[in-house]
Design an enzyme around this catalytic site. Structure first.
Site, PDB file in Angstrom:
ATOM      1  N   SER A   5       0.835  -1.196   0.000  1.00  0.00           N
ATOM      2  CA  SER A   5       0.000   0.000   0.000  1.00  0.00           C
ATOM      3  C   SER A   5       0.867   1.242   0.000  1.00  0.00           C
ATOM      4  CB  SER A   5      -0.920   0.014   1.228  1.00  0.00           C
ATOM      5  OG  SER A   5      -1.550   1.278   1.344  1.00  0.00           O
ATOM      6  N   HIS A  34      -1.190  -1.386  -4.223  1.00  0.00           N
ATOM      7  CA  HIS A  34      -2.469  -1.012  -3.634  1.00  0.00           C
ATOM      8  C   HIS A  34      -2.525   0.503  -3.447  1.00  0.00           C
ATOM      9  CE1 HIS A  34      -6.115  -2.145  -1.385  1.00  0.00           C
ATOM     10  NE2 HIS A  34      -5.814  -1.168  -0.538  1.00  0.00           N
ATOM     11  N   ASP A  36      -4.819   3.512  -2.002  1.00  0.00           N
ATOM     12  CA  ASP A  36      -5.949   3.861  -1.143  1.00  0.00           C
ATOM     13  C   ASP A  36      -6.486   5.244  -1.506  1.00  0.00           C
ATOM     14  OD1 ASP A  36      -6.204   1.621   0.758  1.00  0.00           O
ATOM     15  OD2 ASP A  36      -4.160   2.166   1.302  1.00  0.00           O
ATOM     16  N   MET A  38      -9.275   7.956  -0.577  1.00  0.00           N
ATOM     17  CA  MET A  38     -10.187   8.344   0.505  1.00  0.00           C
ATOM     18  C   MET A  38     -10.697   9.755   0.254  1.00  0.00           C
ATOM     19  SD  MET A  38      -8.041   6.963   3.792  1.00  0.00           S
ATOM     20  CE  MET A  38      -6.938   5.555   3.655  1.00  0.00           C
ATOM     21  N   HIS A  67      -8.327   0.955  -4.182  1.00  0.00           N
ATOM     22  CA  HIS A  67      -9.290   0.709  -3.108  1.00  0.00           C
ATOM     23  C   HIS A  67     -10.012   2.010  -2.824  1.00  0.00           C
ATOM     24  CE1 HIS A  67      -9.838  -0.347   1.450  1.00  0.00           C
ATOM     25  NE2 HIS A  67     -10.994  -0.307   0.803  1.00  0.00           N
ATOM     26  N   MET A  69     -12.351   4.162  -0.919  1.00  0.00           N
ATOM     27  CA  MET A  69     -13.077   4.380   0.335  1.00  0.00           C
ATOM     28  C   MET A  69     -13.800   5.720   0.194  1.00  0.00           C
ATOM     29  SD  MET A  69     -10.126   2.962   2.922  1.00  0.00           S
ATOM     30  CE  MET A  69      -8.815   3.150   1.697  1.00  0.00           C
ATOM     31  N   MET A 138     -11.695  -5.991   5.151  1.00  0.00           N
ATOM     32  CA  MET A 138     -10.914  -5.077   5.964  1.00  0.00           C
ATOM     33  C   MET A 138     -10.653  -5.693   7.341  1.00  0.00           C
ATOM     34  SD  MET A 138     -10.251  -2.510   4.055  1.00  0.00           S
ATOM     35  CE  MET A 138      -9.482  -1.518   5.355  1.00  0.00           C
ATOM     36  N   GLY A 143      -9.547   3.918   6.783  1.00  0.00           N
ATOM     37  CA  GLY A 143      -9.328   5.340   6.956  1.00  0.00           C
ATOM     38  C   GLY A 143      -7.888   5.722   7.242  1.00  0.00           C
ATOM     39  N   PHE A 144      -7.162   4.877   7.986  1.00  0.00           N
ATOM     40  CA  PHE A 144      -5.804   5.226   8.367  1.00  0.00           C
ATOM     41  C   PHE A 144      -4.921   3.982   8.352  1.00  0.00           C
ATOM     42  CE2 PHE A 144      -8.468   8.473  10.241  1.00  0.00           C
ATOM     43  CZ  PHE A 144      -7.793   9.644   9.927  1.00  0.00           C
ATOM     44  N   GLY A 145      -3.664   4.166   7.955  1.00  0.00           N
ATOM     45  CA  GLY A 145      -2.706   3.083   7.997  1.00  0.00           C
ATOM     46  C   GLY A 145      -2.146   2.901   9.390  1.00  0.00           C
ATOM     47  N   GLY A 146      -1.404   1.807   9.582  1.00  0.00           N
ATOM     48  CA  GLY A 146      -0.715   1.572  10.838  1.00  0.00           C
ATOM     49  C   GLY A 146      -1.576   1.092  11.981  1.00  0.00           C
ATOM     50  N   ASP A 176      -6.858  -6.418   4.081  1.00  0.00           N
ATOM     51  CA  ASP A 176      -6.191  -5.121   4.189  1.00  0.00           C
ATOM     52  C   ASP A 176      -6.317  -4.600   5.615  1.00  0.00           C
ATOM     53  OD1 ASP A 176      -5.189  -2.564   3.909  1.00  0.00           O
ATOM     54  OD2 ASP A 176      -6.714  -1.882   2.502  1.00  0.00           O
ATOM     55  N   GLY A 177      -5.153  -4.377   6.258  1.00  0.00           N
ATOM     56  CA  GLY A 177      -5.165  -3.775   7.583  1.00  0.00           C
ATOM     57  C   GLY A 177      -4.340  -4.538   8.596  1.00  0.00           C
ATOM     58  N   GLY A 178      -3.239  -3.964   9.039  1.00  0.00           N
ATOM     59  CA  GLY A 178      -2.437  -4.584  10.079  1.00  0.00           C
ATOM     60  C   GLY A 178      -1.700  -5.829   9.650  1.00  0.00           C
ATOM     61  N   GLY A 198       1.253  -2.113   4.218  1.00  0.00           N
ATOM     62  CA  GLY A 198       1.763  -0.761   4.049  1.00  0.00           C
ATOM     63  C   GLY A 198       3.058  -0.537   4.786  1.00  0.00           C
ATOM     64  N   SER A 199       2.973  -0.257   6.083  1.00  0.00           N
ATOM     65  CA  SER A 199       4.169   0.005   6.869  1.00  0.00           C
ATOM     66  C   SER A 199       5.075  -1.221   6.952  1.00  0.00           C
ATOM     67  CB  SER A 199       3.793   0.472   8.278  1.00  0.00           C
ATOM     68  OG  SER A 199       2.934  -0.459   8.918  1.00  0.00           O
TER      69      SER A 199
END
Length: 226
Positions: A5, A34, A36, A38, A67, A69, A138, A143-146, A176-178, A198-199
């Site tokens: 991401s 990916h 994002d 928003m 993606h 959102m 999800m 809405g937010f990464g990390g 997607d997420g964490g 992402g991170s």
């Protein structure tokens, strides 16, 4: 499949950040990138949009996984496919007619994906799965990464995998997420095909090495779960 991401990348150097996870002499590179999108309406954050995607499409041959959102995906999603995005996912919660949106994305030349928030039940959408190429689950609130991975969503992944196998659907299960080295294995064991990170990719000096490690962990866990 690994889809880094760029939400966690350096926005001032997106072309080089994508190139850093692209093909090399020793690695085929990532499967998708990916993106994002928003709008500060559907989610409380504002990122990038179609003009940036159009520029990225000129800078890379790696398929872009957009993606969305956003509210009103019926209006905004098809232009991403028209521009050349490979996969365009929108959220089930953002429209009353997901089938129509999916068909418009496909008609515009893209693959259609349906995104589902952690608290959204999968059952209402099982009958329309053939209209989609990707189901994006999800594992954080969008809405937010990390954010921290929510393992409770893996029940939906397992349910989805059973339906796909039973009905012999051609559908990619994306999460997607964490996602990072400590969570990708349990997601792979549950039946995920494509992992957005992402991170975990862009949080260090060698994104390509991080991608390779994520792919290794996912492949081993998937094999063990078969």
């Amino acid at each position: 499949m690994i889809a880094p991401s760029i939400l966690s990348a350096d926005f001032a150097n997106l072309a080089s950040e994508i190139a850093a996870v692209g093909p090399s002499d020793v690695d085929p590179g990532v499967d998708w990138v990916h993106v994002d999108v928003m709008d500060n309406h559907f989610v409380p954050n504002l990122t990038l949009g179609l003009p940036v995607v159009e520029s990225l499409l000129k800078a890379t041959d790696i398929p872009l996984d957009c993606h969305l959102m956003i509210t009103d995906p019926g209006r905004w999603a098809p232009p991403y496919a028209e521009a050349g995005a490979y996969n365009v996912s929108f959220h089930a919660e953002a429209t009353d007619d997901p089938v129509s949106v999916a068909r418009d994305i496909r008609a515009a030349g893209g693959r259609a994906g349906l995104g589902i928030k952690p608290g959204t039940a999968l059952a209402p959408y099982l009958e329309i799965l053939p209209e989609f190429d990707t189901l994006l689950i999800m594992s954080v609130e969008p809405g937010f990464g990390g954010q921290t991975f929510m393992p409770e969503v893996l029940g939906k992944v397992r349910e989805l995998r059973k339906v796909i196998d039973a009905e012999q659907l051609t559908l990619i299960v994306e999460i997607d997420g964490g996602i990072h080295n400590g969570t990708i294995e349990e997601a792979a064991e549950a039946g995920v095909d494509c992992f957005v990170a992402g991170s975990a990719v862009y949080g260090g000096d060698d994104p390509a090495a991080r991608v390779a490690e994520l792919r290794r962990l996912a492949a081993a866990a998937s094999s063990a779960g078969v």
